[in-house]
Design a protein around this motif. Structure first.
Motif, PDB file in Angstrom:
ATOM      1  N   TYR A   1      47.100  42.129  36.649  1.00  0.00           N
ATOM      2  CA  TYR A   1      47.567  43.493  35.836  1.00  0.00           C
ATOM      3  C   TYR A   1      49.098  43.424  35.360  1.00  0.00           C
ATOM      4  O   TYR A   1      49.553  44.372  34.967  1.00  0.00           O
ATOM      5  CB  TYR A   1      47.112  44.887  36.487  1.00  0.00           C
ATOM      6  CG  TYR A   1      45.719  45.008  36.772  1.00  0.00           C
ATOM      7  CD1 TYR A   1      44.466  45.036  35.728  1.00  0.00           C
ATOM      8  CD2 TYR A   1      45.234  44.807  38.290  1.00  0.00           C
ATOM      9  CE1 TYR A   1      43.210  45.130  36.375  1.00  0.00           C
ATOM     10  CE2 TYR A   1      43.881  44.907  38.732  1.00  0.00           C
ATOM     11  CZ  TYR A   1      43.004  44.986  37.714  1.00  0.00           C
ATOM     12  OH  TYR A   1      41.401  45.101  38.114  1.00  0.00           O
TER      13      TYR A   1
ATOM     14  N   ASP B   1      40.989  49.455  40.625  1.00  0.00           N
ATOM     15  CA  ASP B   1      40.781  48.137  41.057  1.00  0.00           C
ATOM     16  C   ASP B   1      39.799  48.095  42.242  1.00  0.00           C
ATOM     17  O   ASP B   1      38.915  47.187  42.286  1.00  0.00           O
ATOM     18  CB  ASP B   1      42.189  47.254  41.230  1.00  0.00           C
ATOM     19  CG  ASP B   1      41.722  45.836  41.693  1.00  0.00           C
ATOM     20  OD1 ASP B   1      41.147  45.176  40.772  1.00  0.00           O
ATOM     21  OD2 ASP B   1      42.018  45.585  42.798  1.00  0.00           O
TER      22      ASP B   1
ATOM     23  N   LEU C   1      38.243  50.330  33.787  1.00  0.00           N
ATOM     24  CA  LEU C   1      37.797  49.305  34.890  1.00  0.00           C
ATOM     25  C   LEU C   1      36.377  50.053  35.442  1.00  0.00           C
ATOM     26  O   LEU C   1      35.583  49.209  35.880  1.00  0.00           O
ATOM     27  CB  LEU C   1      38.635  49.298  36.030  1.00  0.00           C
ATOM     28  CG  LEU C   1      39.894  48.600  35.767  1.00  0.00           C
ATOM     29  CD1 LEU C   1      40.955  48.600  36.954  1.00  0.00           C
ATOM     30  CD2 LEU C   1      39.771  47.075  35.152  1.00  0.00           C
TER      31      LEU C   1
END
Length: 442
Positions: free
Chosen positions: A70, A191, A398
């Motif tokens: 990222y 994440d 995500l």
């Protein structure tokens, strides 16, 4: 503690809890480097309460090795996001497990535990980190943004547990670090959820909206430093023309750039693509800090303008407003071309951080349910957008989580002197959120 006539015993407990968070002084350490201050104390308080409720509790640290993919996206800019240590500052995540998790809808309650500093503490009516309760109001830094929202979410979960009405679906909770500078905590949790196979259907971000309206979107922000170069010289004499080696005042040139930014903002204020019907406040590029000069009797060699540039969900490209950035750089180029000195000594542009945005459709089933519960509680239910930013984008990108924003307090007091939150709003918030959770996850 005062205001016992307003509060029932349980209500008093949530007020005391919010006050304890304020008193922990959870300032984002980026703003108070070297003072040993951070969100760590607040996270201990929150973790202890969640464990007391019997929830599954997880510490999710910020580990940049795991976030390498990222780099230069919202939440992780090497050299900036990692400038302050995250040691001892984990995110805290908890789960109230549903009775039939595999076949029922899930929900995430989330928000940040860090607050901005209060360097103007001497000007406050009440000390910013004492958590004074007076006349039905909690006073202190973070009372609105957003420790009352966090506390209200936790006590909404407690209300659900005490009611005995166990939800079918999972209710998740996340207390996030480092929202006030970069959103790295949110990125780490989103994440972690992705890697763990956790994907709540919807989320409530607890930023202050008041308890009568529901926000469906927020803006993205980009922090950029614009460095204007001059040529130093003695301030007490009129310099020769710069072509003859004369001094050039970088501060004066910064004023020129700021005037040009005013014209850019005037243009943006009239453009449909810079506004949203739920916000009705056009995106702008706003100067937040100015740093220049090196001696009281010298023309400034350089001057740096720190600028906060706002953008909307439709302007994002993988979390970055590429088109907005390009437009701003092109605007600066044209401004420099119109000035004899800057034409040959153009400004330098240093992009610092991006904070992403999110939007949930107005016709989403969760929005309809949420509005219904607000109306039942207080007659409100208006739909709105937040003029600023909240960390919801990574949960959508995500985890596929659709994010709303609903929290006690008033955004107008956030980051401001004498920040406060109404106790009545906090109590209503606990009731509304607990009802929404039970209904959605049943």
């Amino acid at each position: 503690m005062s205001d016992n006539n307003l509060l029932e015993h349980t209500d008093q407990k949530v007020v005391d809890f919010v006050v304890s968070l304020i008193r922990s002084q959870p300032i984002n350490p980026y703003f108070v480097q070297g003072r040993g201050i951070s969100e760590a104390g607040a996270q201990v308080i929150i973790k202890n309460k969640l464990e007391e409720l019997g929830l599954d509790v997880f510490e999710v640290p910020v580990e940049f090795e795991a976030l390498g993919k990222y780099e230069y996206l919202p939440g992780y800019v090497p050299g900036i996001s990692d400038r302050v240590s995250f040691e001892g500052r984990p995110n805290i995540v908890a789960r109230l497990k549903g009775t039939d998790s595999d076949n029922a809808r899930s929900l995430l309650l989330c928000g940040h535990c860090d607050v901005v500093a209060a360097e103007d503490a001497g000007l406050w009516e009440h000390p910013p980190f004492e958590g004074v309760v007076k006349d039905g109001v909690i006073h202190g830094r973070g009372a609105s943004d957003m420790l009352s929202g966090l506390g209200g979410m936790i006590y909404a979960m407690e209300a659900i547990i005490r009611s005995g009405s166990r939800p079918r679906g999972d209710i998740w909770f996340a207390s996030l670090v480092c929202e006030e500078f970069g959103g790295t905590g949110t990125l780490a949790v989103a994440d972690w959820m992705q890697r763990s196979g956790i994907a709540p259907d919807v989320a409530i971000m607890g930023e202050p909206t008041g308890t009568r309206s529901l926000s469906l979107l927020c803006r993205a922000i980009a922090f950029v430093d614009v460095v204007i170069k001059g040529r130093s010289g003695h301030l007490e004499r009129t310099p020769e023309h710069f072509s003859q080696g004369g001094a050039v005042d970088a501060i004066a040139k910064a004023r020129y750039i700021m005037s040009a930014i005013d014209k850019l903002n005037a243009d943006w204020a009239l453009r449909a693509d810079k506004d949203h019907p739920l916000i009705e406040d056009p995106c702008q590029a706003k100067v937040s800090m100015i740093q220049g000069g090196h001696h009281p009797s010298s023309y400034a060699e350089a001057c740096t303008l720190s600028i906060d540039i706002q953008s909307l969900p439709h302007e994002q490209d993988n979390g970055i407003p590429i088109g907005v950035r390009d437009e701003f750089v092109d605007f600066l180029r044209k401004a420099c071309d119109a000035d004899p000195w800057l034409r040959h000594n153009p400004v330098e542009v240093h992009w610092k951080l991006d904070a992403d945005c999110c939007e949930i459709p107005q016709d989403h089933e969760f929005v309809r349910l949420f509005v219904e519960k607000i109306r039942e509680n207080n007659g409100g239910g208006a739909l709105s957008g937040v003029q600023g930013h909240y960390d919801g984008g990574w949960f959508t990108n995500l985890n596929g989580t659709q994010v709303t924003c609903f929290g006690p307090g008033n955004m107008a007091t956030a980051h401001a002197r004498d920040e406060f939150c109404s106790i009545r709003e906090l109590i209503d918030y606990v009731e509304i959120v607990s009802q929404v959770c039970l209904e959605w996850c049943k």
